[in-house]
Every structure is written in structure tokens, then in C-alpha cells.
Write a protein that holds these residues in place. Sequence first.
Motif, short mmCIF file in Angstrom:
data_model
loop_
_atom_site.label_atom_id
_atom_site.label_comp_id
_atom_site.label_asym_id
_atom_site.label_seq_id
_atom_site.Cartn_x
_atom_site.Cartn_y
_atom_site.Cartn_z
N LEU A 1 4.68 7.05 6.36
CA LEU A 1 4.01 6.78 5.10
C LEU A 1 2.99 5.66 5.25
N GLU A 2 3.27 4.70 6.12
CA GLU A 2 2.31 3.63 6.40
C GLU A 2 1.01 4.21 6.95
N ARG B 1 2.55 1.71 -3.44
CA ARG B 1 1.63 2.27 -4.45
C ARG B 1 1.52 3.78 -4.28
N LEU B 2 1.40 4.22 -3.04
CA LEU B 2 1.30 5.66 -2.79
C LEU B 2 2.58 6.36 -3.22
N ARG C 1 0.83 -1.20 0.00
CA ARG C 1 0.00 0.00 0.00
C ARG C 1 0.87 1.25 0.00
N SER C 2 1.92 1.26 0.81
CA SER C 2 2.83 2.40 0.87
C SER C 2 3.58 2.56 -0.45
N ASP D 1 -5.95 5.13 1.78
CA ASP D 1 -6.48 3.89 1.23
C ASP D 1 -7.92 3.64 1.66
N SER E 1 -0.71 6.33 4.17
CA SER E 1 -1.30 5.48 3.13
C SER E 1 -2.56 4.78 3.65
N LEU F 1 1.28 15.42 -1.58
CA LEU F 1 0.85 14.54 -0.50
C LEU F 1 -0.02 15.28 0.51
#
Length: 603
Positions: free
Chosen positions: A334-335, A29-30, A26-27, A342, A338, A119
Motif C-alpha cells: 500500500l505504501e 488517507r488512501l 499517505r497510506s 500521490d 499510495s 484500487l
Amino acid sequence: MSALEGVEGEDRQDYTREESRAIRQRSSRLLGSLLRPLRGRVVVAMVIVAVSTGLQTAGPALIAFGIDAGLPAIMQHRDAMPLALVVLAYLTAAIVGAVLMWHYTLLSARISQAFLYDLRGRIYRHAQLLSLEFHESYTSGRIIARQTNDLDSIRELLDSGIQGLIRGVLYMAFIAIALVLLDPISALVIACSLPILAVLTRWFQVTSQRAFRATRVHSARLIVKFVETMTGIRAVKAFRAEGRNEREFGVHVENYREANAKAIGVFGVFDPSLVVVGNVVVAAVLLVGGLRVADGQLAVGVLLAALMYARRFFDPMEEMAQFYNSYQSASAALEKISGVLDETPSVPDPARPVDLWHASGAIDFDGVRFAYRDDRVVLPAFELHIPAGQTVALVGSTGAGKSTLAKLVARFYDPTEGTVSLDGVDLRELHPKDLRRAIVMVTQEAYLFSGTVADNIALGKPGASLDEIRAAAHAVGADAFIEALPDGYDTDVNKRGGRVSAGQRQLLSFARAFLADPAVLILDEATASLDIPSERLVQEGLTTLLADRTAIVIAHRLSTVEIADRVLVMEHGAIVEDGTPEELIGGSGRFARLHKAWRDSLV
């Protein structure tokens, strides 16, 4: 794992392998989506830093050539030209490398700011689009942490960490190439240390990842506690909770301090270990090379260059370790970000929206079942028709389902089963702009944004003229107190409406809603903050403004119910009484008893 699922689990420090893999994907992809528009500038930056690092790496090789070729030419042939050319090449490489690094620093700063701009905007836009369900579960402190603490961690990585990593990797690669070309044996001596460095780096990677994730968790808890305390400062003062809050905050501060100490301790082991390994390798190169020089197998200049390269080979390792510190912090940040991005709205916009330019205001509940959770059913089986233009009052005890019904009409939530429709159009299919134009909800918590009184009223109709704003305020009886303010309609209400009372804030929210001129107006305990005179003024305005408009009024104060055409008494998510106020008051049901108790309380 969605963000809502992560709300309760956000404080976790350990994840299963599958969860960790999903989070990393997921991170990634971001990160990819953020870097994609910047890839041209990133490629240019990479080329610049590669050329600059290569020029800087050439220094020891040039020195070796100067010693082994330039000095003998002077001593034997009185020819200073080779040495002069070496010095000129050395200075040229240093100057050009420095200029290129200056250009790279400016370019990387622009890339960093563009990355963060994108972001930051995504977080803000997406947080607004998310459903009420998300915001009721995800505390405001955590959202603030995403926009502040977490973005700062990413900024630090972009501003300095990545530059150190790229230069470090390239520097080590160029040094390895130069050593192989100059003296393969010295390169082999250095290569013997690589397995030790690999084990040490792997230990640092695993340990620091755990440590830095803990720092992010405790940092978020710290921010959440601070924001909640400041937001609820009135309750804190009222219940003398300062001491308890201070103790709880102190625990969070101590936990954060301990987490940071552990993270720094990991780096404190890694950095000295690198120094020891580096010094041992330099000593080994000196020993092996010195013996070869004594045997005439190696030139002195080459040995000197090999020692310089050996020493410099380990310098980037420290920078890369520092990068990993920043990387772990930014990766954890970032986790979290995201996870928010998400999250998909539980009330999504329709794929093929239906337009409804002019709504009449008829509301229908057909086979509606609603549950916040599987074990918390609020409306088990609900049927209701509200004709256009009818004012309906909802009465019932707390938890009866009144506010839930209102939120379904406003489409803050979607029904678990069945449909809620406006003029025969399912709210889930109605165009969002038409929905927001047709239905407006006023709650007990009248929130005012920073700005003037006029700005806050105009929120109901952006671009409204001052005359329209004044007319809306006059309709709800708010114009008298507004004119008494220091600057009238231009008075700055300050944060959370600090210049006006709770009742005045509610009147402003009424003016805002009336200016919007919706087909359906929902008042959810909207008169709870008003005193009796203010309530009477508002009721006079409501009588006029609710004419020819569908209205749903939720109130415990039964004086508000008197303006309704129809009263619905709710219990346990069902309608137990339905009729006009006069019919229900004249009967012997629950509403009649409530009304009698209210009349007795006034006496």
C-alpha cells in the motif's frame, strides 16, 4: 515525498522517522478513501462477526454449567432437563455461529472485491493521467508490480488476514470477560502473561516490518528485471546477453529468497514462543485451579472451563501473528501504491480551461526556458513564431533540443519559464480535449495495440467509419500492404504489431495521425523506420496532407526536409539558421554542409 522522488529511493529499506510518518499518513488517507464507500457493509460485517464469535465463546461456559449443575441434577434428582437444555443451547450456539460466519465470509469477500476493484481502477486511471516525465523515470516493471504483486498482497490480507484479526481480537476479549465472570483468579493467572506477550509482540512487529519491507523491495527488483529483459529481448538476442542476464536475474532471485527466509524466520521464532507461553499459562491455571478444587474453593466444571478458555486464549495469537505477516506485506504494498497515486502530474490540467474549438495552428514560443533538471538546461532562451499552415523542418545534431521543442508543443512537458501558445492561447490554459484534438505527435516508436489494423488506425478518430479508415491509409500509402495482409483491415496485429514490419507500423501510425486531422502535426524522426520506397510513398502523402496544416518535422534524413516550407537549424537549444530549404542549401552555413554530405553519401 512524491512518487518521482521515490523512484530513485524506492529500493530503500530504511526511512527517517519523518519520512516513515509521511508514508504512513499517505497510506492511511488512501485506505480511508477506499473504505469510506464501504463503511455500511463493513459495520454489518463487524456486527455479524461479533455475534458469531460471542456464540462460539459461550461453549466452555455452557459445558461448565452442564457439569456443575446438569450432572448433579441427574444424579441427585433424576432430572435430565438442565443438562438437556445446556446441550440444546450449546448446539444452537454452534449452529447459529457457523451460519453467521458463513454469511460473514460471503460479505467480507464482496467487500474485498469492491475494495480491490476501486484500487485497481485508480492505479490504471492515475497512471494514464501522469505526465511523460513520470513514465520516463518510473520503469514499466514497477508499474506492473503495483498492479500485480502489490495488489495480490492486499487481496490476501483482505480475504483472510483481516477476518483472522477481527475474530482473534474479539475472541480474546470475550474469553477475558468470560473468565472474569467464571473465575477471576484464573483470569489473573492469564493476565500475568500479558507483559511477556506485549514484549514478544512488539519485537515481532518491529523485526517483521523490516523483513517484509525487504521482501517487497527484492520482489519489485525481480519483476523489473524480468519485464526489462522480455521487453528488450531483441537487444538481448542481438548482443548474446542471455548468460549475463541469467546471472543478474539469479542474484535477484537469491536476494528475494534470502529476504523471504529472514521474514519466515522471524515468524518461526514468534510462533513457538507463543506455544511455550500458552502451555506455561495452561499449566499454571491447572496447578492453581487444581489446588482450589481440592480445597473445595472451585467447582470442577469451572476449572475445566477455565482450562479450555486458557488454551483458547492463545490460539488467536497465532492467527494474529499470521495476520501480521500478511499485514506487513500488504502495508508495504500500500505504501508503494499510495506513492504512485500521490504523485501529481507535472503537466496539470488547467483549473479554468480555455476552449479553442477550431484551431488554425499558429505556434509561438515566448521567452521559453526549459530544463529537465536544474543542471540540464536544454532551451536556455527560446523565441519562435510558426505561422498557421507552415511546414517547418528542425535539423541539428543529437541533443540540440529538437525533440524537446516538439514535446513542448505537444505539451508532454511545460516550459520552466515563458509560454508556448497555440493561436495565442497558452497551452497550459487550453482545454485538454481541444489540445489533443488540435495537436498530434508521431514518434519514431510506432506503437500498435492489440486488435485489428482498422482498430489501430481508428485510434486517431474513435468511431470512424471503415471508409474514413481506408482513406487515411490510402493517403499515406499504407493501403497496399494492408490489403495484402491475411484479413486486410481486420487482421489482428498482435502484441506490438507482430504481423507487420517496423516500416509498416510507422505507416499505420501515420494513417492514425492523419485520420485525427489535427491543426498541428509533429513528426519526430517519424520516417526513420521506413525504407526508401516507403519513404517516398509517405512523402507523396505528406505533401498533400500537410497542406493547410501546421507541421513540425524533425528528421536526420534530409530527404524528408525537402517538403518543408522553412528549415530551422538548432544547436545547443538555439536556432542558428532559419530559411527555406533552397536558401539554406544555396548558402554556406551548417545546413548547406549537411545537405552536401547527404548528397555525397547517396552517390
